[in-house]
Design a protein around this motif. Structure first.
Motif, PDB file in Angstrom:
ATOM      1  N   UNK A  90       0.713  -1.058   0.042  1.00 26.67           N
ATOM      2  CA  UNK A  90       0.026  -0.065   0.040  1.00 26.67           C
ATOM      3  C   UNK A  90       0.859   1.126   0.165  1.00 26.67           C
ATOM      4  N   UNK A  91       1.859   1.319   0.663  1.00 25.80           N
ATOM      5  CA  UNK A  91       2.807   2.426   0.744  1.00 25.80           C
ATOM      6  C   UNK A  91       3.383   2.682  -0.636  1.00 25.80           C
ATOM      7  N   UNK A  97       0.738   6.941  -6.791  1.00 28.01           N
ATOM      8  CA  UNK A  97      -0.410   7.937  -6.556  1.00 28.01           C
ATOM      9  C   UNK A  97      -0.015   9.479  -6.518  1.00 28.01           C
ATOM     10  N   UNK A  98       1.033   9.544  -5.454  1.00 32.15           N
ATOM     11  CA  UNK A  98       1.232  10.945  -5.585  1.00 32.15           C
ATOM     12  C   UNK A  98       2.183  11.410  -6.601  1.00 32.15           C
ATOM     13  N   UNK A  99       3.095  10.466  -7.477  1.00 28.37           N
ATOM     14  CA  UNK A  99       3.638  10.821  -8.367  1.00 28.37           C
ATOM     15  C   UNK A  99       2.809  10.985  -9.635  1.00 28.37           C
ATOM     16  N   UNK A 104      -0.385  14.783 -13.388  1.00 26.89           N
ATOM     17  CA  UNK A 104      -1.585  15.242 -13.594  1.00 26.89           C
ATOM     18  C   UNK A 104      -1.523  16.802 -13.544  1.00 26.89           C
ATOM     19  N   UNK A 105      -1.076  17.219 -12.487  1.00 27.94           N
ATOM     20  CA  UNK A 105      -0.865  18.736 -11.971  1.00 27.94           C
ATOM     21  C   UNK A 105      -0.164  19.137 -13.175  1.00 27.94           C
ATOM     22  N   UNK A 106       0.933  18.897 -13.298  1.00 32.34           N
ATOM     23  CA  UNK A 106       1.793  19.340 -14.781  1.00 32.34           C
ATOM     24  C   UNK A 106       1.276  19.393 -15.854  1.00 32.34           C
ATOM     25  N   UNK A 107       0.221  18.148 -16.425  1.00 32.96           N
ATOM     26  CA  UNK A 107      -0.194  18.050 -17.559  1.00 32.96           C
ATOM     27  C   UNK A 107      -1.157  19.160 -17.489  1.00 32.96           C
TER      28      UNK A 107
END
Length: 263
Positions: A90-91, A97-99, A104-107
């Protein structure tokens, strides 16, 4: 619940499962109902329900059915060890998911801004003649196009160093164009045709450029003062020369420049 136990449908509803899931767990021996009705239907006893609740908990934690069976059925099994393995998995997933969220933020930012560099970084990467308003102007003009989307997708992963390398490649190409003109190259000859191919290769770093699209770019270079000034500063008349070279190459490939579509 009846005196003997709870029917499959009611059990499934109580635990938020499907009847099909309960049948599957019964078939594989993970959770078999201990009782039967007088008509022969499966009935789940209180002990059965407790086992099912534990299965649901461990499944929600991410354990597969074999691991759950081991936790529930193996005497002296190390439940903590099983859970530690699941937590480690899970870690790793959380980190992924953070990556993904960062990507997604950069896109999103690239679709909205075009170039993900500060004004200072842009001037450093593209040179003192760069106008930091140009990316916003480009988005205003082309933001709904497929080419802008492709440009933004590539931009999202580019660093200041990447953009500086692109700029250096373009500057080197400009110098090659000027040198070819000085050497007497004319549109349609081998030297000019090779430079046209090189142009399409270089500018496909921004978005895929077809020969038809290249014709439109060549005409824009000669007609738009911003581009014409750039090329003519390299060599007088270079913007018109490049347009003519692109059109000569297009004809050699069976394309009529006057009917070339942006596709």
């Amino acid at each position: 619940m009846t005196d003997q136990g709870m029917p499959v449908g009611e059990t499934a509803t109580r635990l938020g499962l499907t009847v099909r899931t309960l049948h599957h767990w019964d078939e594989i021996g993970l959770a078999r109902p201990a009782a039967r009705s007088t008509a022969g239907y499966r009935l789940y006893t209180d002990d059965d329900l407790e086992r099912l609740r534990r299965i649901v908990v461990y499944r929600e934690l991410g354990l597969d059915l074999d691991a759950i069976r081991a936790v529930l059925d193996e005497p002296g099994g190390d439940v903590a060890a099983q859970l530690r393995v699941q937590r480690a998995q899970l870690t790793r997933r959380i980190a992924q998911l953070h990556d993904l969220d960062d990507d997604l933020q950069r896109m999103i930012a690239a679709q909205e801004r075009g170039i993900l560099l500060s004004d200072e970084e842009q001037r450093e990467a593209f040179g003192p003649g760069w106008n930091t308003a140009w990316p916003a102007q480009a988005r205003e003009a082309y933001g709904a196009s497929a080419q802008w989307q492709q440009y933004a997708e590539r931009s999202a992963s580019r660093t200041a160093g990447d953009w500086a390398a692109v700029t250096e490649t373009v500057a080197t190409f400009d110098a090659e164009l000027g040198a070819a003109v000085d050497a007497g190259a004319v549109p349609g000859d081998a030297t000019a045709n090779a430079l046209v191919e090189r142009h399409r290769e270089i500018f496909s770093q921004y978005f895929p450029v077809t020969r038809q699209m290249q014709v439109h770019l060549g005409r824009m270079y000669a007609a738009d003062p911003r581009f014409a000034d750039h090329y003519d500063a390299v060599r007088p008349g270079l913007s018109a020369w490049l347009r003519d070279a692109i059109e000569a190459s297009a004809r050699a490939h069976g394309i009529d420049p006057d009917t070339a579509a942006w596709e």
